[in-house]
Design a protein around this motif. Structure first.
Motif, PDB file in Angstrom:
ATOM      1  N   LYS A 342       1.389  -1.417  -0.104  1.00 41.66           N
ATOM      2  CA  LYS A 342       0.042  -0.211   0.227  1.00 41.66           C
ATOM      3  C   LYS A 342       0.821   1.372  -0.195  1.00 41.66           C
ATOM      4  N   LYS A 343       1.820   1.259   0.910  1.00 40.43           N
ATOM      5  CA  LYS A 343       2.801   2.482   1.101  1.00 40.43           C
ATOM      6  C   LYS A 343       3.888   2.785  -0.374  1.00 40.43           C
ATOM      7  N   ASN A 344       3.386   1.717  -1.357  1.00 39.33           N
ATOM      8  CA  ASN A 344       4.306   1.800  -2.867  1.00 39.33           C
ATOM      9  C   ASN A 344       3.853   1.823  -3.635  1.00 39.33           C
ATOM     10  N   GLY A 345       2.250   1.893  -3.701  1.00 37.93           N
ATOM     11  CA  GLY A 345       1.550   2.315  -4.293  1.00 37.93           C
ATOM     12  C   GLY A 345       0.872   0.541  -5.314  1.00 37.93           C
ATOM     13  N   GLY A 346       1.382  -0.093  -4.269  1.00 41.92           N
ATOM     14  CA  GLY A 346       0.949  -1.273  -5.370  1.00 41.92           C
ATOM     15  C   GLY A 346      -0.475  -1.951  -5.037  1.00 41.92           C
ATOM     16  N   TYR A 347      -1.059  -2.650  -5.647  1.00 39.69           N
ATOM     17  CA  TYR A 347      -2.238  -3.683  -5.199  1.00 39.69           C
ATOM     18  C   TYR A 347      -2.240  -4.940  -6.437  1.00 39.69           C
ATOM     19  N   VAL A 348      -2.599  -6.001  -5.184  1.00 39.08           N
ATOM     20  CA  VAL A 348      -3.235  -7.083  -6.392  1.00 39.08           C
ATOM     21  C   VAL A 348      -4.453  -6.664  -7.091  1.00 39.08           C
ATOM     22  N   PRO A 349      -4.520  -7.389  -8.491  1.00 39.19           N
ATOM     23  CA  PRO A 349      -5.757  -7.044  -9.417  1.00 39.19           C
ATOM     24  C   PRO A 349      -6.581  -7.506  -8.682  1.00 39.19           C
ATOM     25  N   GLY A 350      -7.553  -7.032  -8.366  1.00 42.71           N
ATOM     26  CA  GLY A 350      -8.996  -7.446  -7.849  1.00 42.71           C
ATOM     27  C   GLY A 350      -9.307  -7.612  -6.755  1.00 42.71           C
ATOM     28  N   VAL A 351      -8.541  -6.910  -6.095  1.00 40.96           N
ATOM     29  CA  VAL A 351      -8.636  -7.116  -4.495  1.00 40.96           C
ATOM     30  C   VAL A 351      -8.560  -5.069  -4.033  1.00 40.96           C
ATOM     31  N   ARG A 352      -9.211  -4.523  -2.967  1.00 39.86           N
ATOM     32  CA  ARG A 352      -8.337  -4.120  -2.524  1.00 39.86           C
ATOM     33  C   ARG A 352      -7.492  -3.664  -1.644  1.00 39.86           C
ATOM     34  N   PRO A 353      -6.698  -2.544  -1.649  1.00 40.65           N
ATOM     35  CA  PRO A 353      -5.116  -2.178  -0.447  1.00 40.65           C
ATOM     36  C   PRO A 353      -5.633  -2.067   0.776  1.00 40.65           C
ATOM     37  N   GLY A 354      -5.003  -2.405   1.269  1.00 42.39           N
ATOM     38  CA  GLY A 354      -4.582  -2.902   3.037  1.00 42.39           C
ATOM     39  C   GLY A 354      -5.517  -3.980   3.407  1.00 42.39           C
ATOM     40  N   THR A 357      -6.654  -6.799   0.965  1.00 38.88           N
ATOM     41  CA  THR A 357      -5.229  -7.477   0.937  1.00 38.88           C
ATOM     42  C   THR A 357      -4.341  -8.436   2.058  1.00 38.88           C
ATOM     43  N   GLU A 358      -4.144  -7.364   3.174  1.00 35.91           N
ATOM     44  CA  GLU A 358      -3.665  -8.875   4.015  1.00 35.91           C
ATOM     45  C   GLU A 358      -4.862 -10.075   4.169  1.00 35.91           C
ATOM     46  N   LYS A 359      -6.296  -9.496   4.171  1.00 30.43           N
ATOM     47  CA  LYS A 359      -6.908 -11.045   4.455  1.00 30.43           C
ATOM     48  C   LYS A 359      -6.858 -11.808   3.476  1.00 30.43           C
ATOM     49  N   TYR A 360      -6.689 -11.816   2.110  1.00 32.25           N
ATOM     50  CA  TYR A 360      -6.174 -12.479   1.124  1.00 32.25           C
ATOM     51  C   TYR A 360      -5.452 -12.949   0.822  1.00 32.25           C
ATOM     52  N   LEU A 361      -4.428 -12.559   1.170  1.00 32.81           N
ATOM     53  CA  LEU A 361      -2.536 -13.222   1.688  1.00 32.81           C
ATOM     54  C   LEU A 361      -2.431 -14.446   2.630  1.00 32.81           C
ATOM     55  N   THR A 362      -3.614 -13.879   3.604  1.00 26.56           N
ATOM     56  CA  THR A 362      -3.325 -14.949   4.876  1.00 26.56           C
ATOM     57  C   THR A 362      -4.431 -15.967   4.311  1.00 26.56           C
TER      58      THR A 362
END
Length: 432
Positions: A342-354, A357-362
């Protein structure tokens, strides 16, 4: 392969690291045959010949140092146990430890120092238990007319040996190739391999005057070992690529970001560390129970918590799965990964940052880790079951754990050598 070995020898820095690692391993192997003072060698040899009680996991991983009752008899396991305790306490159990864990390199040095102190304390406890247990083994006086002063002297020598091994491991990590502690365990296992062949040859596994049956058994064992090696390499190399896209940013006259990349999540990100942790903790109560080896509860602990007993197997699997999750999420924190993206302006396509994204990665990391944990547990237990069915002696029934550690450490070390070669524009073992 030979060209790669030639390239390694041409790189001066890499050559020095490998030679330094080999030199340390030679010191380790010599120390495995240096006996502690005051031990009756004849009684020790008689005890070794009269049973297989010494031929367990700890003896294998120490490269026979436990069987020889050398200065390295308790090996590096007090350090591993201390590392587990410190890492657990760093998870908001002790605020100071948690603070150090977030302070980067300085915090790691503080925690490493605490781990060293913990190693000495645990080593002293385990050394006392080991010395008393050895003296009572088969009711043989391996330490004649032992007094408290004799046990204290032996415990201090064994603790000093463990502390020296800890220092050697740190030197390998700093000046050599690979993780020093893992390399020492790797060396101990490899040194014990010739004993496997002699133990199998002298057991009922090899039947006199049955050449065809003996050849068939050997072929089956070789096929099983090759299958385990292939499966371990396949899983260790397997990754799940999480796509990541970085938004474009204009800073002054320059444009940053706007690129597509991915986060490689390994199926078994923890490697062989969970197996080493599980072995250490499973053996620790058995060693401690040798303080009171004549008591019924101590006999129950020694017989039921063994790795090839039903209760021991269940605990072994639970600890492997638990430590796999623990170590993976300590090494790869989904919250930190999401915040950094989020700090570097990155995101997983189709997943909201923050938070999303944490829940998706977990979720993804949990599924991968569960697969890797179950695989580690199965590979650790499969050879034990197979050995029981085939009639191999007890000292050979730890092939799964040994293979996991040997293959895992070998792959990690090869990757380090690979990275050193690639930086100098050489081809390595893996990338051809």
């Amino acid at each position: 392969m030979f060209k790669t070995l030639k390239n390694i020898w041409h790189v001066e820095d890499l050559r020095k690291k490998i030679l330094f690692t080999l030199f340390v391993l030679i010191i380790y192997r010599i120390g495995s045959y240096v006996p502690v003072p005051g031990v009756n060698k004849e009684a020790l040899e008689a005890a070794n010949q009269s049973g297989e009680a010494l031929m367990g996991l700890l003896n294998t991983f120490s490269g026979g140092a436990l069987k020889n009752f050398s200065i390295f008899a308790i090996s590096i396991y007090p350090y591993i146990t201390a590392s587990i305790i410190v890492q657990l306490l760093s998870m908001d159990v002790i605020p100071k430890f948690a603070e150090w864990a977030k302070q980067g390199e300085h915090g790691k040095k503080q925690l490493a120092q605490v781990t060293r102190y913990g190693t000495v304390v645990l080593g002293l406890i385990q050394a006392f238990a080991t010395s008393i247990g050895f003296n009572r083994l088969y009711n043989t006086e391996m330490i004649p007319n032992a007094t408290f002063a004799d046990y204290l002297l032996i415990a201090i020598v064994l603790t000093a040996g463990t502390s020296f091994l800890m220092w050697l491991g740190e030197q390998i990590t700093e000046k050599g190739i690979g993780n020093g502690i893992s390399i020492l365990i790797f060396a101990g296992i490899v040194a014990a391999i010739p004993g496997y062949f002699s133990a199998a040859a002298s057991s009922s596994f090899i039947q006199p005057d049955q050449t065809f049956l003996n050849i068939l058994k050997v072929v089956i064992v070789v096929i099983v070992v090759i299958a385990i090696i292939a499966a371990v390499i396949f899983v260790q190399q397997g990754i799940r690529k999480i796509p990541v896209q970085y938004a474009k940013r204009v800073v002054g006259n320059k444009m940053y970001g706007g690129q597509n990349t991915h986060i490689p999540l390994k199926i078994n990100a923890a490697g062989v560390i969970p197996v080493i942790f599980a072995v250490s903790l499973l053996q620790f109560p058995i060693v401690i129970s040798s303080f009171w080896s004549t008591h019924e509860w101590a006999k129950w602990v020694a017989s039921n918590l063994a790795y090839d007993k039903p209760l021991g197997m269940v605990l072994y699997v639970i600890m492997i799965i638990g430590f796999t999750f623990f170590y993976t999420f300590v090494q790869m924190n989904p919250q930190q990964m999401a915040e950094n993206m989020k700090k570097n302006g990155g995101y997983v396509p189709g997943v909201r940052p923050g938070k999303a994204t944490e829940k998706y990665l977990t979720k993804v990391l949990t599924r991968l880790t569960m697969s890797g944990a179950i695989f580690l547990a199965l590979i650790s237990l499969l050879p034990i079951v197979f050995a029981n069915l085939s009639g191999l002696p007890r000292s050979v029934k730890i092939g799964g754990t040994s293979l996991l550690i040997v293959i895992g450490v070998a792959l990690d070390t090869m990757k380090q050598i690979e990275s050193q070669l690639i930086k100098r524009h050489y081809k390595g073992f893996i990338n051809k």
